[in-house]
Design an enzyme around this catalytic site. Structure first.
Site, PDB file in Angstrom:
ATOM      1  N   GLU A 350       0.835  -1.194   0.000  1.00 38.54           N
ATOM      2  CA  GLU A 350       0.000   0.000   0.000  1.00 38.54           C
ATOM      3  C   GLU A 350       0.871   1.247   0.000  1.00 38.54           C
ATOM      4  O   GLU A 350       1.851   1.345   0.727  1.00 38.54           O
ATOM      5  CB  GLU A 350      -0.963   0.008   1.179  1.00 38.54           C
ATOM      6  N   CYS A 351       0.508   2.185  -0.851  1.00 36.65           N
ATOM      7  CA  CYS A 351       1.139   3.500  -0.968  1.00 36.65           C
ATOM      8  C   CYS A 351       2.637   3.383  -1.258  1.00 36.65           C
ATOM      9  O   CYS A 351       3.031   3.148  -2.389  1.00 36.65           O
ATOM     10  CB  CYS A 351       0.859   4.328   0.281  1.00 36.65           C
ATOM     11  N   ALA A 352       3.492   3.504  -0.258  1.00 37.25           N
ATOM     12  CA  ALA A 352       4.927   3.389  -0.503  1.00 37.25           C
ATOM     13  C   ALA A 352       5.278   2.046  -1.108  1.00 37.25           C
ATOM     14  O   ALA A 352       6.151   1.943  -1.984  1.00 37.25           O
ATOM     15  CB  ALA A 352       5.696   3.584   0.800  1.00 37.25           C
TER      16      ALA A 352
END
Length: 478
Positions: A350-352
């Site tokens: 998720e995200c990074a």
């Protein structure tokens, strides 16, 4: 007790972290908590208390889980300090005429759910007696919330403090402390808030110790502790990851991925950490462990291989954009992550983690697992999301609805693959899904949907060849 403020930037983190450190320094067992979807402040709380960081979020986890999660995190503590978010009454926006309070997931909302008194941190840098009028308004605005005292921040002089205390005495609100302007203990920030404690190492430890000394010298800790003891007793059991997983064992295999088969050796799940990947909810790891996994930390900046025997990989949020060159330079690990994904290894990002799995980040080569390129932008994307799973993925079956949070200044192009993960707006789907993959910008607190952990472990067991009678096949031992 809950540490709140009239607005962001008033000094909540300074005071909350300082209180945690000050109480810990005098021998108290302290539990630190943060309202809302914040990963950075809890890192400083963990340094101050020596305990895992905890978040309390009615949107991501539901109102009914706030008190149980608090009780779980505070087990064995003498005092619990809950740091608020934004201004006391600032919460998630609701449509006009929506039933219920208009401050959902605000600090006031969580304080009411916990029956906890509030310490209001007031920035007094540009006011004197007017501070009393401000505090009076906060004390009378909402009868659900009990403000038990104030801590004055950024007081300029002895005379300034004297005027402030006189005004607060006239208003009938106790002053629990007064902090002078002290730049030496301010924590540095950048584009998404404070710099995570994990990136500052010894400097962060010293900053937290300095905050503890400052607060101990500036506040009446006995009065603060006495206020905390007036919190209402909380009924009901503490949240338990083991009980959550046990309840899911009877769920249909389509929902959990068959995670109930837990006999035999625990499958190894690698969870990214270190300086570049600091955004993680403690309960996510606890749920993986309760589901039967052996969780091992992977530091993509330094480790050149996955943990031995790893048959699952979780890459959470953080600041890979600040470490892109170093992440790119670790070519051995990038290659092994790509090979793991190519072999069908269960992978949740998720995200990074999404950026790390892309082909490149601001031109620096990344793992190349996803057919996409990532870059920094000048636009902040922030807010809660009501998402639905577009298709089956390693985290959710098609049609599953979840509440998540988005928080970044980057963009991935294209925004999704042929098997998108989620959709939450009319702009179209987002992320990359598949039977053994889920990579997107959506941050999820698994305590709000424990079936996520069960489903992921089901995929891990299937990939590693773990069955009801234990062990793993050759794929699980490689």
């Amino acid at each position: 007790m809950v540490v709140a403020a009239p607005a962001s930037g008033s000094g909540k983190t300074t005071v909350a972290t300082g209180l945690m450190a000050a109480f810990a320094a005098r021998g108290d067992r302290v539990s630190g908590h943060k309202v809302g979807p914040d990963y950075i402040d809890p890192g400083y709380h963990a340094l101050a208390t020596g305990r895992p960081p905890r978040n309390l979020d009615p949107v991501l986890c539901g109102e009914d889980r706030v008190a149980p999660l608090f009780l779980h995190g505070a087990q064995g503590a003498d005092i619990a300090v809950v740091e608020g978010v934004m201004g006391l009454f600032d919460g998630a926006s609701r449509p006009r005429n929506h039933p219920g309070p208009g401050d959902a997931a605000s600090t006031a909302h969580v304080a009411a759910l916990l029956g906890a008194p509030v310490v209001l941190v007031v920035d007094a840098a540009r006011a004197s007696r007017s501070v009393a009028a401000l505090v009076h308004g906060f004390c009378t605005y909402d009868t659900r919330v009990r403000i038990g005292g104030v801590i004055l921040n950024r007081v300029g002089s002895d005379r300034h403090e004297e005027l402030l205390r006189e005004a607060m005495e006239d208003a009938g609100v106790p002053v629990l402390g007064a902090l002078r302007r002290h730049e030496a203990v301010e924590t540095p920030a950048r584009h998404l808030g404070l710099i995570p404690a994990a990136e500052r190492a010894d400097e962060a430890h010293e900053a937290v110790r300095a905050l503890g000394r400052l607060v101990a010298d500036s506040c009446d800790l006995d009065a603060v502790a006495a206020l905390a003891r007036t919190a209402a007793p909380l009924d009901g059991p503490a949240w338990s990851p083991e009980e959550e997983m046990a309840a899911l064992e009877a769920a249909p295999a389509a929902e959990t991925g068959g995670a109930a088969a837990r006999a035999g050796r625990a499958p190894v799940v690698a969870v990214a950490g270190g300086e570049a990947f600091t955004f993680a909810y403690t309960e996510n790891t606890e749920l993986l462990q309760a589901a039967g996994a052996e969780v091992r930390t992977l530091d993509p900046l330094h480790d050149e291989a996955l943990p031995e025997g790893a048959v699952g990989l979780v890459i959470g949020g953080g600041f890979p954009e600040m470490h892109a060159e170093r992440l790119s330079a670790n070519a051995p690990l990038r290659g092994r992550v790509a090979a793991f994904a190519a072999a069908g290894g269960p992978l949740a990002a998720e995200c990074a983690g999404l950026l790390y799995l892309a082909e490149s980040l601001d031109g620096a080569p990344m793992c190349g697992v996803l057919p996409a390129k990532a870059r920094m932008t000048g636009r902040l994307t922030l807010g809660y999301r009501e998402a639905v799973a577009v298709g089956d993925s390693v985290l959710a079956a098609a049609g599953t609805r979840v509440r998540g949070h988005e928080f970044h200044r980057t963009a991935v192009e294209p925004a999704h693959g042929p098997d998108p993960a989620w959709q939450w707006s009319a702009d179209g789907p987002e992320g990359f899904g598949g039977a053994m993959m889920c990579a997107s910008y959506l941050h999820l607190h698994w305590a709000g949907a424990p079936r996520i952990a069960a489903r992921f472990l089901g995929a891990v067991r299937a990939h590693g060849g773990y069955g009801e009678h234990g062990g793993a096949d050759e794929r699980g031992r490689r």
